[in-house]
Design a protein around this motif. Sequence first.
Motif, mmCIF file in Angstrom:
data_model
loop_
_atom_site.group_PDB
_atom_site.id
_atom_site.type_symbol
_atom_site.label_atom_id
_atom_site.label_comp_id
_atom_site.label_asym_id
_atom_site.label_seq_id
_atom_site.Cartn_x
_atom_site.Cartn_y
_atom_site.Cartn_z
ATOM 1 N N ALA A 1 0.848 -1.201 0.000
ATOM 2 C CA ALA A 1 0.000 0.000 0.000
ATOM 3 C C ALA A 1 0.878 1.243 0.000
ATOM 4 N N ASP A 2 1.972 1.199 0.752
ATOM 5 C CA ASP A 2 2.888 2.343 0.748
ATOM 6 C C ASP A 2 3.560 2.501 -0.610
ATOM 7 N N GLU A 3 3.871 1.375 -1.239
ATOM 8 C CA GLU A 3 4.467 1.464 -2.579
ATOM 9 C C GLU A 3 3.485 2.111 -3.558
ATOM 10 N N LEU A 4 2.199 1.743 -3.410
ATOM 11 C CA LEU A 4 1.171 2.332 -4.267
ATOM 12 C C LEU A 4 1.164 3.855 -4.108
ATOM 13 N N LEU A 5 1.165 4.292 -2.839
ATOM 14 C CA LEU A 5 1.147 5.735 -2.595
ATOM 15 C C LEU A 5 2.394 6.399 -3.147
ATOM 16 N N GLU A 6 3.518 5.697 -3.058
ATOM 17 C CA GLU A 6 4.752 6.314 -3.536
ATOM 18 C C GLU A 6 4.778 6.452 -5.058
ATOM 19 N N ILE A 7 4.155 5.481 -5.733
ATOM 20 C CA ILE A 7 4.013 5.653 -7.189
ATOM 21 C C ILE A 7 3.185 6.911 -7.438
ATOM 22 N N GLY A 8 2.118 7.058 -6.625
ATOM 23 C CA GLY A 8 1.267 8.244 -6.745
ATOM 24 C C GLY A 8 2.063 9.534 -6.588
ATOM 25 N N LEU A 9 2.975 9.554 -5.613
ATOM 26 C CA LEU A 9 3.761 10.773 -5.365
ATOM 27 C C LEU A 9 4.614 11.139 -6.571
ATOM 28 N N LYS A 10 5.176 10.123 -7.215
ATOM 29 C CA LYS A 10 6.011 10.370 -8.386
ATOM 30 C C LYS A 10 5.157 10.848 -9.552
ATOM 31 N N LYS A 11 3.996 10.161 -9.730
ATOM 32 C CA LYS A 11 3.165 10.444 -10.894
ATOM 33 C C LYS A 11 2.490 11.806 -10.805
ATOM 34 N N ARG A 12 2.027 12.152 -9.577
ATOM 35 C CA ARG A 12 1.273 13.386 -9.430
ATOM 36 C C ARG A 12 2.096 14.590 -9.903
ATOM 37 N N ALA A 13 3.384 14.539 -9.632
ATOM 38 C CA ALA A 13 4.239 15.668 -9.996
ATOM 39 C C ALA A 13 4.492 15.727 -11.501
ATOM 40 N N ARG A 14 4.166 14.645 -12.198
ATOM 41 C CA ARG A 14 4.536 14.594 -13.619
ATOM 42 C C ARG A 14 3.369 14.300 -14.544
ATOM 43 N N GLU A 15 2.163 14.103 -13.997
ATOM 44 C CA GLU A 15 1.054 13.629 -14.825
ATOM 45 C C GLU A 15 0.762 14.600 -15.964
ATOM 46 N N ALA A 16 0.418 14.030 -17.114
ATOM 47 C CA ALA A 16 0.136 14.862 -18.285
ATOM 48 C C ALA A 16 -1.252 15.487 -18.162
ATOM 49 N N SER B 1 0.838 3.266 -15.330
ATOM 50 C CA SER B 1 0.593 3.530 -16.749
ATOM 51 C C SER B 1 0.102 4.954 -17.013
ATOM 52 N N ILE B 2 -0.026 5.763 -15.965
ATOM 53 C CA ILE B 2 -0.452 7.153 -16.176
ATOM 54 C C ILE B 2 0.584 7.889 -17.021
ATOM 55 N N GLU B 3 0.058 8.618 -17.986
ATOM 56 C CA GLU B 3 0.942 9.305 -18.931
ATOM 57 C C GLU B 3 1.682 10.460 -18.249
ATOM 58 N N GLU B 4 2.972 10.582 -18.533
ATOM 59 C CA GLU B 4 3.770 11.639 -17.907
ATOM 60 C C GLU B 4 4.121 12.725 -18.902
ATOM 61 N N LYS B 5 4.255 13.943 -18.361
ATOM 62 C CA LYS B 5 4.785 15.019 -19.191
ATOM 63 C C LYS B 5 6.272 14.750 -19.417
ATOM 64 N N THR B 6 6.768 15.186 -20.522
ATOM 65 C CA THR B 6 8.199 14.980 -20.734
ATOM 66 C C THR B 6 8.960 16.253 -20.380
ATOM 67 N N GLY B 7 10.194 16.070 -20.001
ATOM 68 C CA GLY B 7 11.054 17.223 -19.747
ATOM 69 C C GLY B 7 10.695 18.029 -18.517
ATOM 70 N N VAL B 8 10.011 17.429 -17.535
ATOM 71 C CA VAL B 8 9.776 18.174 -16.297
ATOM 72 C C VAL B 8 10.760 17.712 -15.235
ATOM 73 N N PHE B 9 11.215 18.679 -14.466
ATOM 74 C CA PHE B 9 12.101 18.359 -13.347
ATOM 75 C C PHE B 9 11.437 18.848 -12.071
ATOM 76 N N PRO B 10 10.595 18.007 -11.463
ATOM 77 C CA PRO B 10 9.861 18.471 -10.291
ATOM 78 C C PRO B 10 10.814 18.846 -9.155
ATOM 79 N N LEU B 11 10.404 19.850 -8.381
ATOM 80 C CA LEU B 11 11.117 20.141 -7.143
ATOM 81 C C LEU B 11 10.926 18.958 -6.206
ATOM 82 N N LYS B 12 11.901 18.710 -5.348
ATOM 83 C CA LYS B 12 11.806 17.584 -4.427
ATOM 84 C C LYS B 12 11.715 18.103 -3.001
#
Lengths: 330, 370
Positions: B144-159, B197-208
Amino acid sequence: MRKSQVYLGVDVGSVSINVVAIDGNGNVLEKIYMRTEGKPIQILKEAVGRMASLLPANVEIKGVGTTGSGRQLAAAVLGADVVKNEITAHGVAVLAFEPDARTIIEVGGQDSKIILLRDGVVSDFAMNTVCAAGTGSFLDRQAARLNIPIERFGELALKSRSPVRIAGRCAVFAESDMIHKQQMGCCCEDIVRGLCEALVRNYLNNVGKGKEILPKVVFQGGVAANVGIRKAFEDALGCPVVVPTHFDVMGAIGAAMLSKQHAGGNKSKFRGFDRILQNEFHSESFECNGCPNYCEIIRLTSDGATVALWGGRCGKWAGSQERIEEKRMA
Amino acid sequence: MKVTFPHMGQVYLAAKGLLDDLGVEVIIPPPITKKTLEIGTRLSPEMACLPLKINIGNYIESIQRGTDTILLSGSCGPCRFGYYGVVQKEILNDLGYDIDIIIFDPPDTGYREFIQRIKRVAGRNSWLNVARAFKKASIIVEEADELLEIGLKKRAREANSGETDSRLYAFEREVIKCYGSYEILETIRKYKGILESIEEKTGVFPLKVGLVGEIYTLIEPFVNLNIEKKLGRLGVEVYRSLTLNEWVKIHLSLDMGYRLHHRRILKKAEPYLGLCVGGHAWQTVANSIHFSQNKLDGIIQVMPFGCMPEIVAESILPRVYEDYGVPIMTLVVDEMTGEAGYFTRLEAFIDLLEQRRNRTGEKKPSLSGG
């Protein structure tokens, strides 16, 4: 002839609504400062109307930025390109006028903040969290109680020779302490000066707590008009305090500058003066029944059509706002 | 026996899986809402910290659905949380509810009492069954934590903005209908795939940005006003310090490797704080240093109003900032917190980090791990 290019900045705060127009070089062309009086939409329209009459007819609005607690409302009414928080907006504006500033003291109607600038960027900030003593609203109220016009409050403070000490920890206690000093027979200017010092103490202990306040110190926001408070800051900090020319509208200037940075070659989303002034804007709120949070959702309508929605924790209404926006642009 | 437990982020998934597997009837408290908080605030002492109030709200809402037993994890009392079980039992008794509270303190101090309490819940299940159910529950926590962590990565980059969140809402609606650890795990795994499988924007460098602070506040999104979502929507990639998975690994599992790793991070705090002063203050300081060394752009400390251990940590953090140069902001939440002011601070902090980064011109690649 080429149209002159203008960027608008709007700061909708708790006490005042400010509208400024700047040109492509960042010079302030016109500024308007009006009291919100609890009717933000109406006053905003009025302020924008005045701005329209001040600007020459052949201007082109290249960008609009909004800031302040009413920034979303203003953005929806005007069609803004940039919606930014007050801290960033103030930081940007000060750096344009006072590039060597390292501390910004901003005291507004209902909040006060400190912004630290280092090497030309915002490095730290804080806002008042627990108490509104030391903000414009409180001063307003005390001035009214003492029957002194707020504009003369500061001058009066400067006349004092032996300020009384007033408990500044809390607005309620400050007021009762002031009344107490009054009944003891202290003279008015000493009380006013004491109040100014109490507010500064309160600010430095609450908002400025633990922050490294280095010169050059810039003091702005509506309260910066008060020379008594300015003097009290200088005494407490032991260094001169600069009040910029446009101290009362710095937030709006920052918003305008941000819209200029943002603009690039893009077309502004600005609705146009005529449409803003002609349309009736109406805001209403309703409770979302989607879950037991019962969030309050604000709907802004213009001539029967929904132009914006916001509020709610889950973000479902924020999404619908973007869809409305897309439709409008199409 | 109809068992309930307080909410804390994803805890309900593991607790439901565990109790289902043991054949115990479970009542999951309804999701925390303003109503939960209202009930809890009304019935709790005013000075109590926010988590206690929300726990009480959870219990009452479950009792209205027929619960008679409450399971609660303890923490052997390094902060007020250690007394929660006892205090909450008194509060419920005073209100006239005849409720049994079974407290699971982590077995740091001895396994005997721990085992007896498990027996009370497990009833006639064989020890093998109990062990299996616990194992499955810990896998649920991890995944479940891994699921949320995928979410954290994707949210910052979602198209398409909002896609990650709407997938996660769908997950919550679906998983609540599952029975047993098997179905829950299957659902988690399915949604991991969907999120990936959520589509990501390309060329974004999210702040961490790294989150540190009090554990309940960090893990329960209602309490921290959805800080992870808010940051994600601002295009920020969030790194979490305290997670359920981590807590389980340190306190319940026998994973010595992880315990050593945890020790090593704690050791980093030594120049500032070399021992446990209650709650997670030590971890807050240590993780701030850990994040700073890993070159995150900023750190946000979140705590409930009046949390003593975190106040201690807060007073140390400015020195960590001086020494490592990564900006740190503290946010305090309680039932009075206004969402507008909270968001203004978050947005301003992110602007600050953005400006700093633009000045230095550094765009950092993603970290592996956290």
